[in-house]
Design an enzyme around this catalytic site. Structure first.
Site, PDB file in Angstrom:
ATOM      1  N   ARG A 199      25.183  38.234  41.770  1.00  0.00           N
ATOM      2  CA  ARG A 199      24.278  38.622  40.679  1.00  0.00           C
ATOM      3  C   ARG A 199      22.885  38.007  40.854  1.00  0.00           C
ATOM      4  NH1 ARG A 199      28.497  38.546  35.527  1.00  0.00           N
ATOM      5  NH2 ARG A 199      29.031  40.745  35.676  1.00  0.00           N
TER       6      ARG A 199
ATOM      7  N   GLY B   2      35.664  44.264  37.618  1.00  0.00           N
ATOM      8  CA  GLY B   2      35.639  42.913  38.169  1.00  0.00           C
ATOM      9  C   GLY B   2      36.684  42.650  39.228  1.00  0.00           C
TER      10      GLY B   2
HETATM   11  N1  ADP Z   1      52.036  46.078  39.148  1.00  0.00           N
HETATM   12  C1  ADP Z   1      51.363  45.211  38.399  1.00  0.00           C
HETATM   13  N2  ADP Z   1      51.991  44.449  37.477  1.00  0.00           N
HETATM   14  C2  ADP Z   1      51.302  43.565  36.730  1.00  0.00           C
HETATM   15  N3  ADP Z   1      49.963  43.369  36.818  1.00  0.00           N
HETATM   16  C3  ADP Z   1      49.302  44.099  37.721  1.00  0.00           C
HETATM   17  C4  ADP Z   1      49.955  45.047  38.557  1.00  0.00           C
HETATM   18  N4  ADP Z   1      49.036  45.607  39.351  1.00  0.00           N
HETATM   19  C5  ADP Z   1      47.849  45.041  39.052  1.00  0.00           C
HETATM   20  N5  ADP Z   1      47.997  44.133  38.078  1.00  0.00           N
HETATM   21  C6  ADP Z   1      46.981  43.243  37.519  1.00  0.00           C
HETATM   22  O1  ADP Z   1      45.934  43.974  36.937  1.00  0.00           O
HETATM   23  C7  ADP Z   1      44.852  43.079  36.796  1.00  0.00           C
HETATM   24  C8  ADP Z   1      43.550  43.843  36.845  1.00  0.00           C
HETATM   25  O2  ADP Z   1      43.528  44.767  35.825  1.00  0.00           O
HETATM   26  P1  ADP Z   1      42.168  45.258  35.187  1.00  0.00           P
HETATM   27  O3  ADP Z   1      41.511  44.135  34.451  1.00  0.00           O
HETATM   28  O4  ADP Z   1      42.509  46.474  34.416  1.00  0.00           O
HETATM   29  O5  ADP Z   1      41.296  45.629  36.481  1.00  0.00           O
HETATM   30  P2  ADP Z   1      39.728  45.580  36.686  1.00  0.00           P
HETATM   31  O6  ADP Z   1      39.268  44.189  36.347  1.00  0.00           O
HETATM   32  O7  ADP Z   1      39.504  45.905  38.123  1.00  0.00           O
HETATM   33  O8  ADP Z   1      39.185  46.617  35.777  1.00  0.00           O
HETATM   34  C9  ADP Z   1      44.951  42.090  37.926  1.00  0.00           C
HETATM   35  O9  ADP Z   1      44.986  40.785  37.380  1.00  0.00           O
HETATM   36  C10 ADP Z   1      46.274  42.450  38.599  1.00  0.00           C
HETATM   37  O10 ADP Z   1      47.050  41.330  38.943  1.00  0.00           O
HETATM   38  O1  X15 Z   2      30.310  39.090  33.282  1.00  0.00           O
HETATM   39  C1  X15 Z   2      29.973  40.013  32.528  1.00  0.00           C
HETATM   40  O2  X15 Z   2      30.748  41.100  32.268  1.00  0.00           O
HETATM   41  P1  X15 Z   2      32.048  41.538  33.161  1.00  0.00           P
HETATM   42  O3  X15 Z   2      32.994  40.353  33.211  1.00  0.00           O
HETATM   43  O4  X15 Z   2      32.623  42.701  32.371  1.00  0.00           O
HETATM   44  O5  X15 Z   2      31.556  41.952  34.527  1.00  0.00           O
HETATM   45  C2  X15 Z   2      28.621  40.075  31.883  1.00  0.00           C
HETATM   46  O6  X15 Z   2      27.848  38.953  32.209  1.00  0.00           O
HETATM   47  C3  X15 Z   2      28.768  40.234  30.367  1.00  0.00           C
HETATM   48  O7  X15 Z   2      29.356  39.090  29.844  1.00  0.00           O
HETATM   49  P2  X15 Z   2      30.095  39.183  28.413  1.00  0.00           P
HETATM   50  O8  X15 Z   2      31.330  40.038  28.600  1.00  0.00           O
HETATM   51  O9  X15 Z   2      30.393  37.743  28.046  1.00  0.00           O
HETATM   52  O10 X15 Z   2      29.137  39.840  27.446  1.00  0.00           O
END
Ligand code: ADP
Ligand code: X15
Length: 574
Positions: A209, A526
């Site tokens: 970033r 993320g």
């Molecule tokens: N089969 C599974 N069972 C449980 N958790 C899972 C599985 N596949 C992926 N995950 C979990 O999903 C999480 C990410 O989900 P999410 O936050 O929706 O993705 P992103 O951050 O990419 O949008 C990861 O911590 C991963 O470990």
């Molecule tokens: O890390 C951030 O968002 P993200 O974890 O969704 O990528 C941004 O800095 C926004 O932070 P916030 O979700 O505390 O408003």
């Protein structure tokens, strides 16, 4: 990268187990024959029955040979028709056939069929050539692919310059429109997202970033502006030393090639004094703007105080653009012009541009933990993509909705109906929706769990799916080989545990390979970004979003307040 991700996955998992224990009938067993069933391309048909204990299971899978022929026929008849529409006609109900259990031979048939999809790309490239040669000038967007900006520009023109909604209102005035004449000696308030991960010794562990913020700041200082740089870090409750922006100063100074000065506050007399002493072409970094609770409340008085430090406003904080905070939205009411920074533009170019006018075939890969957190994204993408690949923890809700045994995998019982609806929607829209055909299962949710590969229909009681299997990786890769644009959001498995990272890492490698062949590859979310970084292929992707939540909201078709608040770009007459 994100230390919280394992515990996040684990928490989600525990919650799901609890829900599952409440909802699962103790008599819910599955016959051996049912467990032997291997799942091929999962049904897009509303005619697939939810099997009960006494019925043989029939899985509907697309007769791809017929599908391909119909597709080519449709494309040859309608060369100007979008591929999406062509796909829709190609996957009309007549191309679906009810087959008994899929066999390995049918799987390889599907693979080879998928491999032959690539010629469809020719229609998109000819479209792209004719657009590129047109005389429509791009707006403030600095798209790597002019086609994206063209789409935005032409939409703005078609509404007589009045932004209406969606993509149109995302065409914003750019910092690139400001020249030395506008900037020399001017105080510019720049909101960046410098919310970087820090280790226990306050060292930056990922400076993505910070690097992403540099082009805008450089443009400003090289044109003689005085930059007042603002960001948040973390989610502090009041003034919290460990969330100070002080650790950013050395890296920022190094990247900018000048010594960045840091203020110990955000507003007030001391800050004002520092601002007054700034020479042209310098940078003052304010302290964490979230040390004031008024920031997140978007307090107008606080926004006015922030704005009073400067004469112009640049928002380059894409990762925080989905927040209507004082420094992202409130200040725009007091500073003119308020323009988009280069990073913000690039994010919009890719995330809005790619989705609204993609080179086709256009595929989305959606993974992650839960269906519920991705409903908006899946529904929105179903309107746009030709191919949708699903992975991660959410697939087990789809399997269960199809009547398959899922052992103790992550399932959202209250989303079974939704899963079925999404499959039906995919069919109705003519989208090729692929679910994994095999999974890597574990006997516990731990890095050292025992594991084995089973067909998607063969998860025994007490085992849980934590990754997609090798057959699925192959099928997904073959489908991806046919594409021209790919968006990826959410990992394919619990990639934080090495044993269950293969699916996610294979997709990352495949997208890297495709990027090298000119396919537009966009990574948002993320955890998917963390996975791409882990494999070391981030640099070759077309675009890696710096905003997890913000990119999700964009993909869901939502407006971002931090973007909406900026001045509209002036339409360019042609
Ligand atoms: N089969 C599974 N069972 C449980 N958790 C899972 C599985 N596949 C992926 N995950 C979990 O999903 C999480 C990410 O989900 P999410 O936050 O929706 O993705 P992103 O951050 O990419 O949008 C990861 O911590 C991963 O470990
Ligand atoms: O890390 C951030 O968002 P993200 O974890 O969704 O990528 C941004 O800095 C926004 O932070 P916030 O979700 O505390 O408003």
């Amino acid at each position: 990268m994100r230390s919280s991700t394992v515990s996040k996955a684990s928490n989600i998992f525990n919650l799901s187990s609890t829900i599952r224990e409440i909802h699962t009938s103790p008599n819910h067993s599955h016959s051996a024959s049912r467990q032997r069933l291997s799942l091929s391309l999962l049904s897009l048909s509303d005619s697939h029955p939810l099997p009960n204990q006494n019925q043989p299971i029939y899985l509907v899978h697309i007769n791809l040979s017929l599908f391909i022929h119909t597709l080519f026929f449709a494309l040859s008849l309608y060369p100007r028709q979008s591929n999406n529409a062509a796909m829709a006609s190609a996957t009309a109900p007549t191309t679906l056939s009810l087959l008994p259990t899929a066999t390995s031979s049918s799987t390889s048939h599907i693979r080879s069929s998928l491999l032959h999809l690539s010629p469809t790309s020719s229609s998109s490239s000819s479209c792209s050539i004719s657009l590129r040669s047109s005389n429509i000038r791009r707006l403030g967007f600095s798209a790597a692919d002019p086609l994206f900006a063209h789409g935005v520009a032409s939409k703005v023109r078609s509404f007589g310059g009045k932004a209406v909604r969606g993509v149109v209102s995302m065409a914003k005035k750019s910092v690139g429109d400001l020249t030395a004449a506008d900037l020399k000696g001017k105080k510019v308030f720049v909101r960046a997202d410098l919310n970087v991960p820090l280790d226990d010794n306050q060292n930056i562990t990922d400076d993505t970033r910070v690097r992403a913020a540099v082009p805008t700041i450089k443009h400003l200082i090289q044109n003689g502006a005085k930059v007042i740089l603002s960001s948040h870090l973390g989610r502090p409750k009041g003034v919290t030393p460990k969330f100070s922006l002080a650790p950013l100063v050395p890296r920022l100074s190094e990247l900018l090639g000048i010594q960045v000065v840091k203020a110990d506050d955000v507003i007030g007399p001391e800050v004002e004094k520092l601002v007054a002493s700034l020479p042209d072409g310098s940078v003052l970094l304010l302290e964490n703007v979230r040390f004031y609770k008024e920031e997140e409340k978007n307090d107008p008085e606080f926004a006015k105080k922030l704005a009073s430090l400067a004469e112009l406003y640049v928002n380059d904080a894409f990762g925080t653009a989905h927040r209507a905070h004082a420094s992202t939205e409130g200040v725009t009411k007091f500073l003119k012009p308020s323009v988009a920074g280069f990073l913000l533009q690039k994010e919009l170019d890719y995330l809005v541009g790619a989705v609204s006018s993609p080179k086709r075939p256009f595929a989305a890969i959606v993974g992650g933990s839960k269906v519920s957190s991705k409903i908006g994204v899946i529904e929105s993408l179903l309107e746009k993509v030709d191919i949708l690949l699903l992975g991660g923890g959410m697939i087990f809700t789809f399997y269960k909705a199809q009547g398959l045994p899922v052992g103790s995998s992550l399932v959202e019982e209250d989303k079974l109906g939704l899963a079925t609806t999404l499959l039906e929607k995919a069919k109705a829209k003519g989208v090729s929706l692929l679910l994994p055909t095999d999974v890597v299962i574990a006997d516990k949710f731990a890095p050292d769990a025992n594991s084995k590969i089973v067909p998607a229909s063969g998860i025994p009681d007490g085992w849980m799916g934590l990754d997609i299997g090798p057959d699925s990786i192959k099928t997904f890769n073959d489908a991806l080989d046919t594409t021209k644009t790919v968006i990826w959001n959410g990992p394919m498995g619990v990639f934080e545990f090495d044993k269950f990272a293969v699916g996610t890492e294979s997709i990352a490698k495949k997208l890297a390979e495709l990027s090298g062949k000119g396919v537009t590859t966009i990574i948002g979310g993320g955890d998917s970004v963390a996975a791409v970084e882990k494999v070391g292929v981030a640099a070759v992707m077309s675009h890696i979003s710096t905003g997890g939540g913000a990119s999700l909201e964009l993909l869901e078709g939502k407006q971002l307040p931090g973007v909406l608040a900026l001045d509209e770009a002036t339409p360019v007459p042609v």
